[in-house]
Design a protein around this motif. Structure first.
Motif, PDB file in Angstrom:
ATOM      1  N   GLU A  68       0.933  -1.201   0.251  1.00  0.00           N
ATOM      2  CA  GLU A  68       0.063  -0.081   0.167  1.00  0.00           C
ATOM      3  C   GLU A  68       0.867   1.238   0.031  1.00  0.00           C
ATOM      4  N   THR A  69       2.157   1.294   0.580  1.00  0.00           N
ATOM      5  CA  THR A  69       2.796   2.640   0.709  1.00  0.00           C
ATOM      6  C   THR A  69       3.084   2.808  -0.530  1.00  0.00           C
ATOM      7  N   LEU A  70       3.895   1.324  -1.214  1.00  0.00           N
ATOM      8  CA  LEU A  70       4.020   1.419  -2.544  1.00  0.00           C
ATOM      9  C   LEU A  70       3.251   2.435  -3.391  1.00  0.00           C
ATOM     10  N   LEU A  71       1.856   1.605  -3.655  1.00  0.00           N
ATOM     11  CA  LEU A  71       1.199   2.344  -4.918  1.00  0.00           C
ATOM     12  C   LEU A  71      -0.163   3.544  -4.287  1.00  0.00           C
ATOM     13  N   GLY A  72       0.722   4.395  -2.691  1.00  0.00           N
ATOM     14  CA  GLY A  72       0.511   5.490  -2.514  1.00  0.00           C
ATOM     15  C   GLY A  72       0.651   6.161  -2.861  1.00  0.00           C
ATOM     16  N   ALA A  73       2.372   6.179  -4.035  1.00  0.00           N
ATOM     17  CA  ALA A  73       3.239   6.827  -4.664  1.00  0.00           C
ATOM     18  C   ALA A  73       3.333   6.805  -6.121  1.00  0.00           C
ATOM     19  N   GLN A  74       2.249   6.188  -6.578  1.00  0.00           N
ATOM     20  CA  GLN A  74       1.859   6.103  -7.742  1.00  0.00           C
ATOM     21  C   GLN A  74       1.864   7.574  -8.574  1.00  0.00           C
ATOM     22  N   TRP A  75       2.144   8.031  -9.867  1.00  0.00           N
ATOM     23  CA  TRP A  75       2.359   8.567 -10.416  1.00  0.00           C
ATOM     24  C   TRP A  75       0.738   9.436 -11.166  1.00  0.00           C
ATOM     25  N   THR A  76       0.293  10.047 -11.565  1.00  0.00           N
ATOM     26  CA  THR A  76      -0.942   9.809 -11.766  1.00  0.00           C
ATOM     27  C   THR A  76      -0.791   9.425 -13.983  1.00  0.00           C
ATOM     28  N   ASP A  77       0.371   9.668 -14.198  1.00  0.00           N
ATOM     29  CA  ASP A  77      -0.547   8.212 -15.424  1.00  0.00           C
ATOM     30  C   ASP A  77       0.107   6.957 -14.949  1.00  0.00           C
ATOM     31  N   GLY A  78      -0.080   6.525 -13.697  1.00  0.00           N
ATOM     32  CA  GLY A  78      -0.560   5.128 -13.038  1.00  0.00           C
ATOM     33  C   GLY A  78       1.242   4.653 -13.364  1.00  0.00           C
ATOM     34  N   ARG A  79       1.846   4.703 -13.626  1.00  0.00           N
ATOM     35  CA  ARG A  79       3.131   3.990 -12.840  1.00  0.00           C
ATOM     36  C   ARG A  79       3.357   4.122 -11.646  1.00  0.00           C
ATOM     37  N   LEU A  80       4.243   3.127 -11.180  1.00  0.00           N
ATOM     38  CA  LEU A  80       4.845   2.706  -9.773  1.00  0.00           C
ATOM     39  C   LEU A  80       6.214   2.970  -9.950  1.00  0.00           C
ATOM     40  N   PRO A  81       6.485   3.682  -9.369  1.00  0.00           N
ATOM     41  CA  PRO A  81       7.929   4.478  -9.435  1.00  0.00           C
ATOM     42  C   PRO A  81       8.605   3.302  -9.475  1.00  0.00           C
ATOM     43  N   GLN A  82      10.635   3.001  -9.625  1.00  0.00           N
ATOM     44  CA  GLN A  82      11.445   2.081  -9.252  1.00  0.00           C
ATOM     45  C   GLN A  82      12.253   2.759  -7.677  1.00  0.00           C
ATOM     46  N   ILE A  83      11.789   4.274  -7.127  1.00  0.00           N
ATOM     47  CA  ILE A  83      12.439   3.895  -5.647  1.00  0.00           C
ATOM     48  C   ILE A  83      11.663   5.405  -5.462  1.00  0.00           C
ATOM     49  N   VAL A  84      11.060   5.107  -4.316  1.00  0.00           N
ATOM     50  CA  VAL A  84      10.364   5.945  -3.213  1.00  0.00           C
ATOM     51  C   VAL A  84      11.377   6.374  -2.230  1.00  0.00           C
ATOM     52  N   PHE A  85      11.596   7.701  -2.012  1.00  0.00           N
ATOM     53  CA  PHE A  85      13.026   7.927  -1.308  1.00  0.00           C
ATOM     54  C   PHE A  85      12.398   8.394  -0.253  1.00  0.00           C
ATOM     55  N   ASP A  86      12.965   8.364   1.302  1.00  0.00           N
ATOM     56  CA  ASP A  86      13.226   8.300   2.360  1.00  0.00           C
ATOM     57  C   ASP A  86      13.662  10.036   2.459  1.00  0.00           C
ATOM     58  N   PRO A  87      12.781  11.063   2.885  1.00  0.00           N
ATOM     59  CA  PRO A  87      13.671  12.143   2.603  1.00  0.00           C
ATOM     60  C   PRO A  87      14.703  12.337   3.395  1.00  0.00           C
TER      61      PRO A  87
END
Length: 438
Positions: A68-87
């Motif tokens: 769910e955390t990964l899916l929550g970072a989805q782009w508006t075009d539908g892509r799931l990004p390779q990396i979700v960064f920890d600030p």
């Protein structure tokens, strides 16, 4: 088997489960699992999918949250990004959030800083497995109902934006996207890419691996040049002059496998499974365009020319996960032949040992990885060869904990390489120990 032997095996399995579980708990960050605490301090896309397969045996709730955390970072075009960064860890990995500047890219994730590339679509398959590990908890959380539209959008992005060759196959736009970074499958197309990026780059990976185990600085120069080009064009998949477009058998096979999982998910929530089954069948048929008959394996193709790359790698064995794949018997012969398991390898070499490019220590040019060996084991079960799967699964367990859950190993001797306490190694060993079957 004697009672003493059985007792020893039970004790060994218990110890291995505890060791794998400890790695996953140590790498948990509250809503996701990092691949490894030092080298990989963020959330990676296909890592999280593989991690979920094992984490569900520790905590189905955490496995759901992982996805769910990964899916929550989805782009508006539908892509799931390779990396979700920890600030908080931005400076510890390169290229990091300051390189991507994703908040400046139209349509990027509104809630997270991410990379613009993607990785293979294992997520629907993982989501279904997580649900099946705890159906009542999943139903109470409405996990599948909430995940389904995001997974549909993810697959639609790949089908609509990445069929750059118009052949019904998706293209990768960077060697990092299929996860097999420096595979010889990319060499010919990558040779046309400049190795002179504008941005200086660091090599923190070299602090976590021995000499001769990682890609060269020249390779990294090309990787960064491509990343700059993609970023500077707002990660636009319609950049006609973009120089790296490759149809990869692993990426396409896993998308087809996840379409089959989406069909099952659709059935669970009352949606129509038929379109997903149709797309899986179409992708499975399209993969025949990547069949290299002389090598007896699927291989990659230059998207612009359709020319096949004459190198046998583990990417070309992954289509075994698809029921109905053509040439399945021949593909099993290749797997058990001298290029792969017939060489004496315990896990599947990333590049055939008979290939000129083979190097048993150099990242994806020879060493064996636990995730691809797990995939091949799943595939051999699909093709009615549980004997091969059992051997690979035993090796996954035998080589994981003693090597402190290494990133990858020597295919024949099992010597650990890369970083240690690697999450998907622990997760997939745990999945095998819990007796998962396709």
């Amino acid at each position: 088997m004697t009672r003493q032997t059985a007792t020893a095996r039970t004790a060994g399995a218990t110890s291995a489960r505890a060791a794998a579980t400890e790695v996953l708990l140590a790498n948990w960050r509250g809503d996701h699992t990092v691949p490894a605490a030092g080298l990989y301090p963020h959330q990676w896309s296909w890592d999280s999918a593989f991690i979920a397969f094992g984490l569900r045996h520790v905590s189905p709730r955490r496995a759901r949250l992982e996805l769910e955390t990964l899916l929550g970072a989805q782009w508006t075009d539908g892509r799931l990004p390779q990396i979700v960064f920890d600030p908080a860890k931005g400076a510890e990995y390169s290229p990091g959030p300051s390189f991507w500047r994703s908040s400046e890219i139209p349509g990027s994730s509104p809630v997270a800083s991410t990379a613009g590339f993607v990785q293979p679509a294992v997520h629907a398959w993982a989501a279904l497995a997580v649900h099946e590990s705890d159906p009542s908890g999943s139903d109470r959380a409405r996990f599948l109902e909430r995940a389904y539209p995001r997974l549909v959008a993810w697959h639609a992005y790949l089908a609509e934006r990445r069929d750059r060759g118009g052949r019904g196959l998706i293209s990768i736009v960077h060697p990092w996207e299929p996860g097999t970074d420096n595979s010889p499958l990319w060499d010919t197309v990558l040779a046309t890419v400049p190795d002179t990026p504008r941005d200086p780059f660091d090599r923190p990976d070299l602090a976590h691996a021995g000499d001769g185990e990682r890609p060269s600085d020249r390779d990294y120069g090309r990787y960064y040049w491509l990343a700059e080009r993609y970023r500077d064009h707002d990660c636009d998949d319609h950049d006609d002059a973009y120089p790296f477009l490759v149809e990869d058998p692993l990426s396409n096979a896993l998308l087809a496998r996840s379409e089959l999982a989406l069909a099952d998910i659709a059935g669970h929530i009352g949606a129509d499974p038929a379109p997903h089954r149709a797309r899986a069948a179409d992708l499975t048929a399209a993969l025949d365009q990547l069949w290299h008959d002389d090598l007896g394996i699927h291989t990659a193709a230059d998207t612009r020319t359709g020319e096949l790359v004459p190198v046998a790698t583990v990417n070309g064995l992954v289509p075994l996960v698809l029921p109905g794949i053509r040439h399945a018997d021949r593909l099993v012969e290749t797997l058990t032949g001298p290029g792969f398991l017939g060489s004496g390898a315990r896990l599947v070499p990333s590049t055939a040992v008979t290939a000129d490019a083979y190097d048993p220590r150099l990242y994806w040019r020879g060493p064996a990885w636990f995730n691809t060996s797990w995939l091949v084991a799943e595939g051999t079960c699909v093709q009615g060869r549980p004997d091969i799967a059992d051997g690979l699964r035993r090796a996954i367990v035998d080589l994981a904990a003693p090597g402190d859950h290494p990133e990858y190993v020597g295919p024949a001797d099992g010597t650990p390489h890369g970083t240690r306490r690697f999450s998907w190694t622990a997760a997939l060993a745990l999945d095998v120990l819990h007796g998962r079957r396709s």
